[in-house]
Design a protein around this motif. Structure first.
Motif, PDB file in Angstrom:
ATOM      1  N   GLN A   7       2.507  17.444  -0.042  1.00 54.91           N
ATOM      2  CA  GLN A   7       3.203  16.461   0.794  1.00 54.91           C
ATOM      3  C   GLN A   7       2.611  16.392   2.196  1.00 54.91           C
ATOM      4  O   GLN A   7       2.429  15.309   2.761  1.00 54.91           O
ATOM      5  N   GLY A   8       2.304  17.538   2.775  1.00 56.55           N
ATOM      6  CA  GLY A   8       1.731  17.562   4.114  1.00 56.55           C
ATOM      7  C   GLY A   8       0.406  16.818   4.177  1.00 56.55           C
ATOM      8  O   GLY A   8       0.132  16.075   5.133  1.00 56.55           O
ATOM      9  N   ASP A   9      -0.425  17.001   3.128  1.00 54.07           N
ATOM     10  CA  ASP A   9      -1.705  16.288   3.081  1.00 54.07           C
ATOM     11  C   ASP A   9      -1.484  14.778   3.016  1.00 54.07           C
ATOM     12  O   ASP A   9      -2.179  14.002   3.693  1.00 54.07           O
ATOM     13  N   ALA A  10      -0.519  14.364   2.182  1.00 55.52           N
ATOM     14  CA  ALA A  10      -0.236  12.933   2.032  1.00 55.52           C
ATOM     15  C   ALA A  10       0.280  12.337   3.333  1.00 55.52           C
ATOM     16  O   ALA A  10      -0.113  11.231   3.724  1.00 55.52           O
ATOM     17  N   GLN A  11       1.154  13.072   4.020  1.00 53.42           N
ATOM     18  CA  GLN A  11       1.686  12.578   5.286  1.00 53.42           C
ATOM     19  C   GLN A  11       0.594  12.502   6.361  1.00 53.42           C
ATOM     20  O   GLN A  11       0.585  11.588   7.196  1.00 53.42           O
ATOM     21  N   ARG A  12      -0.342  13.435   6.320  1.00 55.43           N
ATOM     22  CA  ARG A  12      -1.451  13.400   7.295  1.00 55.43           C
ATOM     23  C   ARG A  12      -2.318  12.171   7.057  1.00 55.43           C
ATOM     24  O   ARG A  12      -2.697  11.472   8.009  1.00 55.43           O
ATOM     25  N   LEU A  13      -2.612  11.876   5.805  1.00 54.42           N
ATOM     26  CA  LEU A  13      -3.398  10.691   5.474  1.00 54.42           C
ATOM     27  C   LEU A  13      -2.695   9.431   5.958  1.00 54.42           C
ATOM     28  O   LEU A  13      -3.319   8.531   6.535  1.00 54.42           O
ATOM     29  N   ALA A  14      -1.370   9.368   5.737  1.00 52.66           N
ATOM     30  CA  ALA A  14      -0.602   8.197   6.162  1.00 52.66           C
ATOM     31  C   ALA A  14      -0.646   8.028   7.679  1.00 52.66           C
ATOM     32  O   ALA A  14      -0.788   6.910   8.198  1.00 52.66           O
ATOM     33  N   LYS A  15      -0.552   9.139   8.401  1.00 52.05           N
ATOM     34  CA  LYS A  15      -0.566   9.069   9.865  1.00 52.05           C
ATOM     35  C   LYS A  15      -1.896   8.525  10.369  1.00 52.05           C
ATOM     36  O   LYS A  15      -1.933   7.679  11.285  1.00 52.05           O
ATOM     37  N   VAL A  16      -2.985   8.975   9.777  1.00 55.94           N
ATOM     38  CA  VAL A  16      -4.307   8.529  10.209  1.00 55.94           C
ATOM     39  C   VAL A  16      -4.506   7.036   9.955  1.00 55.94           C
ATOM     40  O   VAL A  16      -5.084   6.321  10.780  1.00 55.94           O
ATOM     41  N   LEU A  17      -3.981   6.545   8.837  1.00 56.64           N
ATOM     42  CA  LEU A  17      -4.166   5.137   8.469  1.00 56.64           C
ATOM     43  C   LEU A  17      -3.079   4.222   9.022  1.00 56.64           C
ATOM     44  O   LEU A  17      -3.171   3.004   8.896  1.00 56.64           O
ATOM     45  N   GLY A  18      -2.028   4.788   9.609  1.00 53.46           N
ATOM     46  CA  GLY A  18      -0.940   3.965  10.128  1.00 53.46           C
ATOM     47  C   GLY A  18      -0.013   3.451   9.042  1.00 53.46           C
ATOM     48  O   GLY A  18       0.635   2.408   9.199  1.00 53.46           O
ATOM     49  N   LYS A  67       6.478  10.932  -3.642  1.00 48.67           N
ATOM     50  CA  LYS A  67       6.180  11.958  -4.638  1.00 48.67           C
ATOM     51  C   LYS A  67       6.213  11.332  -6.023  1.00 48.67           C
ATOM     52  O   LYS A  67       7.128  10.579  -6.358  1.00 48.67           O
ATOM     53  N   SER A  68       5.200  11.613  -6.853  1.00 45.25           N
ATOM     54  CA  SER A  68       5.131  11.023  -8.187  1.00 45.25           C
ATOM     55  C   SER A  68       4.291  11.910  -9.109  1.00 45.25           C
ATOM     56  O   SER A  68       3.194  12.337  -8.736  1.00 45.25           O
ATOM     57  N   THR A  69       4.805  12.149 -10.292  1.00 47.82           N
ATOM     58  CA  THR A  69       4.049  12.927 -11.267  1.00 47.82           C
ATOM     59  C   THR A  69       3.048  12.068 -12.026  1.00 47.82           C
ATOM     60  O   THR A  69       2.368  12.550 -12.932  1.00 47.82           O
ATOM     61  N   THR A  71       0.842  -1.193   0.000  1.00 49.09           N
ATOM     62  CA  THR A  71       0.000   0.000   0.000  1.00 49.09           C
ATOM     63  C   THR A  71       0.880   1.246   0.000  1.00 49.09           C
ATOM     64  O   THR A  71       1.855   1.338   0.761  1.00 49.09           O
ATOM     65  N   VAL A  72       0.521   2.208  -0.844  1.00 48.48           N
ATOM     66  CA  VAL A  72       1.348   3.397  -0.989  1.00 48.48           C
ATOM     67  C   VAL A  72       0.476   4.618  -1.212  1.00 48.48           C
ATOM     68  O   VAL A  72      -0.620   4.529  -1.794  1.00 48.48           O
ATOM     69  N   ILE A  73       0.940   5.767  -0.733  1.00 48.66           N
ATOM     70  CA  ILE A  73       0.271   7.050  -0.979  1.00 48.66           C
ATOM     71  C   ILE A  73       1.193   7.872  -1.870  1.00 48.66           C
ATOM     72  O   ILE A  73       2.366   8.082  -1.537  1.00 48.66           O
ATOM     73  N   ARG A  74       0.671   8.334  -2.988  1.00 45.27           N
ATOM     74  CA  ARG A  74       1.471   9.147  -3.913  1.00 45.27           C
ATOM     75  C   ARG A  74       0.871  10.551  -4.016  1.00 45.27           C
ATOM     76  O   ARG A  74      -0.346  10.724  -3.954  1.00 45.27           O
ATOM     77  N   TYR A  75       1.744  11.520  -4.180  1.00 46.28           N
ATOM     78  CA  TYR A  75       1.309  12.916  -4.338  1.00 46.28           C
ATOM     79  C   TYR A  75       2.190  13.563  -5.411  1.00 46.28           C
ATOM     80  O   TYR A  75       3.357  13.212  -5.574  1.00 46.28           O
ATOM     81  N   PRO A  76       1.671  14.526  -6.171  1.00 47.21           N
ATOM     82  CA  PRO A  76       2.405  15.036  -7.337  1.00 47.21           C
ATOM     83  C   PRO A  76       3.380  16.168  -7.078  1.00 47.21           C
ATOM     84  O   PRO A  76       4.314  16.373  -7.849  1.00 47.21           O
ATOM     85  N   VAL A 105      -3.452  13.767  -4.205  1.00 51.53           N
ATOM     86  CA  VAL A 105      -3.139  12.744  -3.204  1.00 51.53           C
ATOM     87  C   VAL A 105      -3.917  11.479  -3.554  1.00 51.53           C
ATOM     88  O   VAL A 105      -5.148  11.494  -3.642  1.00 51.53           O
ATOM     89  N   THR A 106      -3.193  10.385  -3.775  1.00 51.33           N
ATOM     90  CA  THR A 106      -3.816   9.130  -4.221  1.00 51.33           C
ATOM     91  C   THR A 106      -3.357   7.982  -3.337  1.00 51.33           C
ATOM     92  O   THR A 106      -2.154   7.763  -3.164  1.00 51.33           O
TER      93      THR A 106
END
Length: 536
Positions: A463-474, A482-484, A453-458, A489-490
């Motif tokens: 980045q802050g939004d992606a890291q917040r999502l990751a923290k909530v989900l563990g 980071k990915s173009t 499982t991975v979270i990608r952001y462009p 946030v995906t």
């Protein structure tokens, strides 16, 4: 903007180089003070030369030299030519307030002078667009206990970000699947730095660039670097290819043009690829570091003076290293790393299926970059540290409120053995909405295969939004990338989360991939294997 770092430092005691302070009317000790000054000058010169040469190769040294003509030798350029949104965020300090250092070493094939043209050949390329034929990322750990070097083959295909030439204002548009060494010709070394940051998401603090003539002058000034071949070798083909290197079997001290030939040899070592050349470059670099650290050849004042001159004239650096004082500060940090904790690696890669002779990064490369990004020693000798484990990089923009973060959820659970877990994107989207992420939506496109499982952001602003999502989900910070390839946030729900509402992160494997071909800087037994087709 390209500049020359001239006249930035004055002598430490505030005096010039004239007769002031030792003339008539003194205390009568002029001769003694003159001898002391000469001894001090020799001592400072000796250490300064060590610093300058070792900084170039990621070695170590101490002392500095406040002589204006040496500062004037140093050329500087902008560190990063990409837009701010494309740059990697600065690395966060650990609990002890320590930060790692990341320095990009660049070898340019520029034919912009008569000397470089003579050494580089190919008359029709005189003053042409330079290529970054050697690229090595030098990482110094936050606690200065170890150092890692990652080489990237010059034939690597990757994405190059948009870069702006600081001198002309010319804008070079972003490119996809372009050969990495082309980055240098798109505004300067700052575009090569930007390309590395785009690929690795590692913040680069400095760069150092050297050309053909610089390699020769440095090798001459040092007095020779020992290298080894396991058979007679002559790097030359019937159609004129090859570096021209010709050595007998055994160990030789090479310098000058022969050192350049060694560093450029592709035809003649192992499988005649750029990967073999990278290995030879690692051997040379390790050997040079050992030579300089032993100081066996650094006792002659004239040789030291030549080394200091050669070092300052040979390199182009970023504005953060454009004086002897700044180089001294860097060298002080590098000095703390013992030689036996320096690890050389090559970016794991495979041949591209479309472009012949080109390579692309593999999953092992992503793992290697993660280890560097998280400041994990590549030699596997990290011990339990008193400070906290490496933290994720600090985002340039803080996270928005959970109910304002737009999240697209994609089903990536497909495996050859089990297929896809149906409805997984919708189920996780519902989970997120229940946790306050009201703008989460399920992607209805066919399931793909994501092992983890991975979270990608462009871009950096998300980045802050992606890291917040990751923290909530563990989800571990190492699985936020980071990915173009994504527009926002995906969340890719991987094969490791096929069911359930709680994500359990897989056990982290922090071992350096075997495909990275590690080499220890203290290993003196290394010897390049010669392709039998190039023996004599």
């Amino acid at each position: 903007m390209s500049t020359t770092a001239a006249d930035q430092e004055a002598p430490e005691d505030g005096r010039g180089g004239g007769a002031g302070g030792s003339g008539a009317g003194g205390d009568g000790g002029g001769a003694g003070r003159g001898a002391d000054r000469r001894r001090r000058r020799r001592r400072v010169l000796r250490w300064s030369a060590t610093v300058l040469s070792l900084v170039i190769l990621g070695g170590a040294g101490a002392g500095y030299l406040y002589y204006r003509h040496l500062n004037a030798n140093i050329k500087s350029d902008d560190l990063n030519l990409a837009d701010a949104k494309d740059a990697a965020p600065e690395t966060k300090a650990n609990a002890a307030g320590q930060k790692p250092l990341n320095i990009l070493l660049i070898g340019s094939d520029a034919r912009n002078t008569a000397e470089n043209q003579k050494l580089g050949g190919a008359r029709d390329t005189f003053n042409g667009v330079p290529l970054a034929d050697v690229q090595m990322l030098l990482h110094v750990s936050a606690d200065r206990s170890n150092m890692s070097v990652v080489s990237m083959p010059r034939d690597t295909l990757l994405d190059i970000p948009k870069c702006t030439d600081p001198d002309t204002g010319k804008v070079y548009p972003a490119l996809t699947r372009e050969i990495t060494n082309a980055s240098l010709g798109r505004g300067g070394p700052g575009c090569t730095v930007a390309t590395w940051e785009k690929l690795t998401d590692i913040h680069i603090d400095h760069f150092m660039m050297i050309d053909f003539a610089g390699v020769v002058s440095m090798a001459d000034a040092i007095g020779g670097v020992p290298v080894c071949v396991d058979a007679n070798v002559y790097s030359h083909t019937s159609d004129g290819k090859g570096s021209g290197l010709k050595l007998e079997k055994g160990t030789h001290e090479i310098k000058g043009k022969q050192a350049l030939q060694w560093l450029r040899t592709r035809y003649g070592f192992e499988d005649d690829t750029d990967l073999a050349r990278a290995k030879a470059q690692h051997m040379y670099m390790n050997s040079m570091v050992r030579q300089l650290r032993s100081e066996a050849k650094l006792s002659n004042p004239n040789s030291l003076r030549r080394l200091a001159e050669a070092a300052t004239k040979a390199i182009t650096v970023d504005d953060g290293l454009d004086s002897i004082k700044k180089m001294y500060d860097l060298a002080t940090e590098l000095q703390k790393v013992p030689t036996e904790r320096i690890t050389m690696t090559t970016m794991p890669n495979r041949y591209d299926t479309v472009q012949t002779g080109r390579v692309v990064p593999t999953d092992d490369a992503a793992k290697l970059f993660r280890l560097v990004r998280e400041d994990i020693a590549l030699d596997g000798k990290d011990t339990a540290k008193a400070t906290a484990s490496p933290s994720p990089t600090t985002p340039t923009d803080p996270a928005a409120a959970d109910d304002e973060i737009a999240v697209q959820v994609h089903n990536g659970t497909y495996t050859d053995a089990l297929g896809a877990a149906r409805g997984r994107a919708a189920a996780v989207t519902q989970l997120l909405v229940g946790k306050g992420f009201a703008r989460a939506v399920a992607d209805t496109s066919p399931a793909t295969s994501e092992k983890t499982t991975v979270i990608r952001y462009p871009s950096a602003d998300l980045q802050g939004d992606a890291q917040r999502l990751a923290k909530v989900l563990g989800i571990p910070a190492s699985q936020v990338k980071k990915s173009t390839d994504v527009s926002g946030v995906t969340l890719f729900v991987g094969a490791d989360w096929r069911s359930g509402s709680a994500y359990k992160a897989p056990e982290q494997d922090d071992r350096t991939p075997e495909s990275a071909q590690t080499m220890n800087a203290a290993d003196t037994s290394q010897c390049m294997h010669v392709d039998p087709a190039y023996t004599w």
